[in-house]
Motif scaffolding. Structure first.
Motif, PDB file in Angstrom:
ATOM      1  N   UNK A   1       0.840  -1.185   0.000  1.00 35.09           N
ATOM      2  CA  UNK A   1       0.000   0.000   0.000  1.00 35.09           C
ATOM      3  C   UNK A   1       0.883   1.246   0.000  1.00 35.09           C
ATOM      4  N   UNK A   2       2.058   1.150   0.613  1.00 35.22           N
ATOM      5  CA  UNK A   2       3.001   2.284   0.610  1.00 35.22           C
ATOM      6  C   UNK A   2       4.419   1.759   0.381  1.00 35.22           C
ATOM      7  N   UNK A   3       4.786   1.618  -0.908  1.00 37.67           N
ATOM      8  CA  UNK A   3       6.105   1.056  -1.225  1.00 37.67           C
ATOM      9  C   UNK A   3       7.246   1.845  -0.582  1.00 37.67           C
ATOM     10  N   UNK A   4       8.228   1.112  -0.110  1.00 40.53           N
ATOM     11  CA  UNK A   4       9.391   1.717   0.532  1.00 40.53           C
ATOM     12  C   UNK A   4      10.186   2.521  -0.495  1.00 40.53           C
ATOM     13  N   UNK A   5      10.830   3.606  -0.042  1.00 41.39           N
ATOM     14  CA  UNK A   5      11.669   4.412  -0.933  1.00 41.39           C
ATOM     15  C   UNK A   5      12.818   3.594  -1.487  1.00 41.39           C
ATOM     16  N   UNK A   6      13.251   3.931  -2.686  1.00 38.47           N
ATOM     17  CA  UNK A   6      14.378   3.204  -3.281  1.00 38.47           C
ATOM     18  C   UNK A   6      15.684   3.658  -2.629  1.00 38.47           C
ATOM     19  N   UNK A   7      16.655   2.755  -2.541  1.00 41.72           N
ATOM     20  CA  UNK A   7      17.942   3.156  -1.955  1.00 41.72           C
ATOM     21  C   UNK A   7      18.625   4.208  -2.826  1.00 41.72           C
ATOM     22  N   UNK A   8      19.331   5.125  -2.175  1.00 43.69           N
ATOM     23  CA  UNK A   8      20.015   6.195  -2.922  1.00 43.69           C
ATOM     24  C   UNK A   8      21.221   5.635  -3.661  1.00 43.69           C
ATOM     25  N   UNK A   9      21.415   6.132  -4.867  1.00 45.05           N
ATOM     26  CA  UNK A   9      22.602   5.745  -5.632  1.00 45.05           C
ATOM     27  C   UNK A   9      23.702   6.735  -5.283  1.00 45.05           C
ATOM     28  N   UNK A  10      24.849   6.220  -4.872  1.00 42.71           N
ATOM     29  CA  UNK A  10      25.963   7.110  -4.539  1.00 42.71           C
ATOM     30  C   UNK A  10      26.443   7.822  -5.789  1.00 42.71           C
ATOM     31  N   UNK A  11      26.760   9.117  -5.610  1.00 43.71           N
ATOM     32  CA  UNK A  11      27.203   9.906  -6.765  1.00 43.71           C
ATOM     33  C   UNK A  11      28.454   9.332  -7.398  1.00 43.71           C
ATOM     34  N   UNK A  12      29.349   8.878  -6.549  1.00 43.97           N
ATOM     35  CA  UNK A  12      30.608   8.314  -7.043  1.00 43.97           C
ATOM     36  C   UNK A  12      30.305   7.191  -8.028  1.00 43.97           C
TER      37      UNK A  12
END
Ligand code: HEC
Length: 192
Positions: A168-179
């Motif tokens: 019902x409320x999908x978890x946020x996607x993991x952040x991609x590191x800029x590097x």
């Protein structure tokens, strides 16, 4: 006398000129001497990081940005023999997987989990699901899930993105590191 004076003057001018020229060359050389090793170091670091990415492949976070949940639904066919994934779906050989991303491990009431999975504990993070689905028996030795695993990182990412949508409320996607992004761009640049 005039000729001698002129010769002295010219000599002086030439000497001053050479000195200045020397200064100019010297300055350029110092600049080059400073700039070059830094460039080389950065290139070496980039190459090292790029080689690492090529070796390990892109991170799960990066893959999750690239794949589609629709493709993941197709991969999920491999799981359907044992799992339902709709809200309130019945347990089969395996537990219902609605809301699995972020859910506590072994937490479906009434399902007879293995002691191994119960003991593992914690929530199903993206990383945990990725490890488990690579080879269930490696991540949870003694698990009841009789499934060999998905070798391709892309298949797992697709599947995990699909599983994430089953909520019902999908978890946020993991952040991609800029590097990682920069290095991937470097790798792509190399490939092209
Ligand atoms: C042959 C049947 C079978 C197949 C095929 C199967 N599973 Fe499972 N799955 C199980 C069983 C049984 C468990 C319970 C494991 C335990 O208790 O150790 C389980 C547990 C799980 C869990 C942990 C659930 C929880 O509540 O903690 C996840 C996540 C999971 N399976 C995902 C999948 C996915 C995704 C696929 C397809 C790639 C798949 N399974 C394929 C039988 C199966």
């Amino acid at each position: 006398m005039n000729k001698i004076a002129l010769a002295v003057l010219l000599t002086l001018l030439v000497v001053i000129g050479i000195n200045n020229l020397g200064d100019i060359i010297f300055h350029e050389e110092t600049l080059e001497a400073n700039a070059y090793p830094i460039e080389v170091e950065m290139a070496a670091a980039d190459a090292g990081a790029a080689a690492e990415v090529e070796e390990k492949g892109p991170t799960l976070a990066a893959l999750l940005q690239d794949v589609s949940a629709e493709d993941g639904e197709k991969v999920f066919k491999k799981c359907k023999a044992c799992h339902t994934a709709d809200e309130g779906g019945k347990n089969g050989t395996g537990p219902n997987l609605w809301n699995i991303v972020g859910r506590e491990k072994a937490s479906v009431a009434g399902f007879g989990y293995s002691d191994a999975l119960v003991a593992k504990g914690g929530a199903w993070t993206y990383e945990d699901l990725d490890h488990f689905l690579t080879k269930p028996k490696d991540f949870v030795p003694g698990t009841k899930m009789a499934f060999a695993g998905l070798k391709k990182a892309e298949d797992r990412a697709e599947l995990i993105l699909y599983l994430r949508s089953l909520s019902a409320s999908p978890m946020g996607l993991p952040a991609v590191e800029e590097v990682t992004e920069a290095v991937e761009a470097a790798v792509e640049g190399e490939v092209q």
